[in-house]
Scaffold this motif. Structure first.
Motif, short mmCIF file in Angstrom:
data_model
loop_
_atom_site.label_atom_id
_atom_site.label_comp_id
_atom_site.label_asym_id
_atom_site.label_seq_id
_atom_site.Cartn_x
_atom_site.Cartn_y
_atom_site.Cartn_z
N ALA A 1 0.83 -1.20 0.00
CA ALA A 1 0.00 0.00 0.00
C ALA A 1 0.87 1.25 0.00
N GLU A 2 1.96 1.23 0.76
CA GLU A 2 2.87 2.38 0.78
C GLU A 2 3.52 2.59 -0.58
N TYR B 1 2.29 1.68 -3.47
CA TYR B 1 1.24 2.18 -4.37
C TYR B 1 1.08 3.69 -4.21
N THR B 2 1.01 4.14 -2.96
CA THR B 2 0.86 5.57 -2.70
C THR B 2 2.05 6.36 -3.23
N ARG B 3 3.24 5.85 -2.97
CA ARG B 3 4.45 6.53 -3.44
C ARG B 3 4.49 6.58 -4.96
N GLU C 1 1.94 6.47 -7.08
CA GLU C 1 0.92 7.34 -7.65
C GLU C 1 1.17 8.81 -7.28
N ASP C 2 1.75 9.06 -6.11
CA ASP C 2 2.12 10.43 -5.77
C ASP C 2 3.13 10.98 -6.77
N ARG D 1 -8.22 6.82 -6.64
CA ARG D 1 -7.39 5.74 -6.09
C ARG D 1 -8.21 4.62 -5.44
#
Length: 486
Positions: free
Chosen positions: A136-137, A139-141, A143-144, A408
């Motif tokens: 999850a981290e 994925y966030t990184r 997409e950020d 997201r």
């Protein structure tokens, strides 16, 4: 984006109506289905995000348009820049167009494949739950980083086991290839590997890296050929190969596998990993009493809305699939007519009962893929993996999951007919049916096993095992199977 965000998303999520051809209206009642539609001032309402449920009593008869609108194919639509209106097409052409149209298709314009900068260190993780958190981290990184360049709330981001478990997943495939190559083909033949739909090129570089490191003699005899429909991904794959110093080993053919016309009589391995789920299917519904099959046709009206019709005249490809399946599949398989005829008749007497069975989605393009293997790769050995079942599918037998991403979050819908390009449409594979059809159409011997069993045999499991003994590469993808041939 080719339209305002709210309009694009909610227009796609609307349900549609079902129709029959005018010639069938005297024999079969129109299916009773609740639809969602727009009020007369649709364009203004769309801009303001206002949508109104429409009752079945307000349904419009589209049979005249069905007779008048021209029949088109996905090949015809590939030359169009905008999504079609005032046309009709087979469901498989609609799926092909929605996923692969070069101007607005899902994979051509909107899909982004998730990847990590470096492999996950599974041996340092406590358990699978920690892997969930780290994924999850990442994925966030990931997409950020994309949003810092261009913000996109409807980015269609997805992942594959190749990316999640690189390089270990690709190395397991490589061990299978090298072992079988050395058992029967080495040193008289080169190791020729074809991969269809190679994505970011991770599987390609993982396999070539492993062979170069573990067996230089085999690497010297290796040729890796990619058949890739996406021009953007073909360019990316070439760059990935160059960055790993494999450029002299690869060849990329930028076309659909269904347009492939280069004959290769040499023994080769053909990788089809996570591609069957996006092969276009035809939609078939049956008369519960006569058991007559009706083939689905999608009509796109003047507003771009969808209406599905069903005709008893099957096109040659769908007719051939049903005929081949009936003759070669040995065991029982899920089918809309699987219940006794008396029970179907009793159900038809219930209030609101449909005049046709639930849809069956038949993998006609998978059958055509087997034809390509037989005609152009007669000495191939197939390695294929895909989902044997999927949750949250639309109604029907072998029905697809249809989903998009918005801010997201994954949003599944209940109809296969959605705005082309913004939705993934992925089907499960009935491996027992595909196994029998593949053997009948190619003459090959096969073996089907679960993803977990394949990995236990060919992967170095200690590389993906967490400290508590859980192994995400085995625990994930329980609904994936693999088919290989000799």
């Amino acid at each position: 984006m080719d339209s305002p965000l709210v309009s694009s998303l909610f227009r796609s999520l609307r349900h549609h109506r079902s129709c029959l051809t005018r010639s069938q209206l005297q024999h079969i009642r129109a299916p009773r289905r609740t639809i969602v539609s727009l009020r007369p001032d649709a364009k203004r309402a769309a801009k303001e995000g206002e949508w109104f449920a429409k009752t079945p009593f307000l349904n419009n008869d589209m049979s005249e348009e069905f007779q008048r609108y021209p029949m088109v194919t996905a090949a015809d639509l590939a030359r169009r820049i905008e999504r079609p209106k005032r046309v009709k097409m087979l469901v498989r052409d609609y799926v092909d167009d929605a996923l692969y149209n070069p101007h607005y298709g899902y994979f051509s314009k909107h899909a982004v494949i998730f990847e990590t900068e470096r492999p996950f260190d599974f041996t340092s993780m406590k358990d699978e739950m920690e892997f969930h958190h780290k994924l999850a981290e990442e994925y966030t990184r990931f997409e950020d980083k994309l949003d810092a360049v261009e913000f996109n709330p409807i980015r269609q981001l997805w992942h594959t086991p190749t990316e999640l478990f690189k390089p270990y997943y690709g190395e397991a495939i490589a061990r299978y290839l090298v072992t079988n190559y050395k058992l029967s083909l080495y040193p008289y033949n080169d190791l020729i590997i074809y991969e269809m739909g190679a994505g970011n090129g991770s599987m390609m570089v993982n396999i070539l890296d492993y062979i170069r490191r573990s067996d230089p003699d085999v690497y010297a005899r290796t040729k890796y050929k990619v058949i890739e429909i996406s021009t953007a991904l073909a360019t990316l794959q070439k760059k990935r190969a160059a960055s790993h110093n494999h450029l002299d080993k690869i060849e990329i053919v930028n076309k659909s596998v269904f347009d492939y016309d280069l004959y290769d009589p040499s023994p080769c391995f053909f990788l089809a990993l996570e591609v069957f789920d996006n092969f276009a299917h035809d939609m078939i519904r049956y008369d519960p009493e006569t058991e007559t099959p009706y083939q689905g046709i999608v009509l796109c009206d003047q507003d771009g809305d969808f209406h599905d019709f069903y005709v008893p005249q099957l096109d040659p490809i769908a007719e051939r699939f049903l005929r081949v399946r009936q003759h070669v599949v040995r065991g029982a398989y899920n089918h809309p007519l699987g219940t006794p005829k008396l029970l179907r008749k009793m159900r038809g007497m219930l209030p609101g009962a449909s005049n046709l069975t639930i849809p069956e989605y038949i993998p006609t393009k998978a059958m055509l893929f087997f034809d390509v293997l037989r005609e152009y790769f007669p000495a191939h050995r197939l390695v294929m993996s895909d989902f044997s079942s999927l949750p949250d599918s639309v109604q029907g037998v072998n029905a697809p999951v249809v989903q998009t991403r918005f801010e997201r979050e994954t949003v599944p819908v209940t109809t296969p007919f959605v705005q082309q390009g913004y939705f993934d449409i992925l089907f499960p594979t009935d491996f027992e049916v595909m196994d029998d059809m593949y053997k009948a159409l190619t003459g090959k011997l096969t073996r089907v096993m679960q993803h977990e069993d394949f990995m236990q045999r060919w992967a170095y499991l200690e590389e993906t095992e967490t400290r508590c003994g859980e192994n995400p590469m085995l625990g994930w993808y329980k609904n994936v199977a693999m088919l290989s041939s000799v």
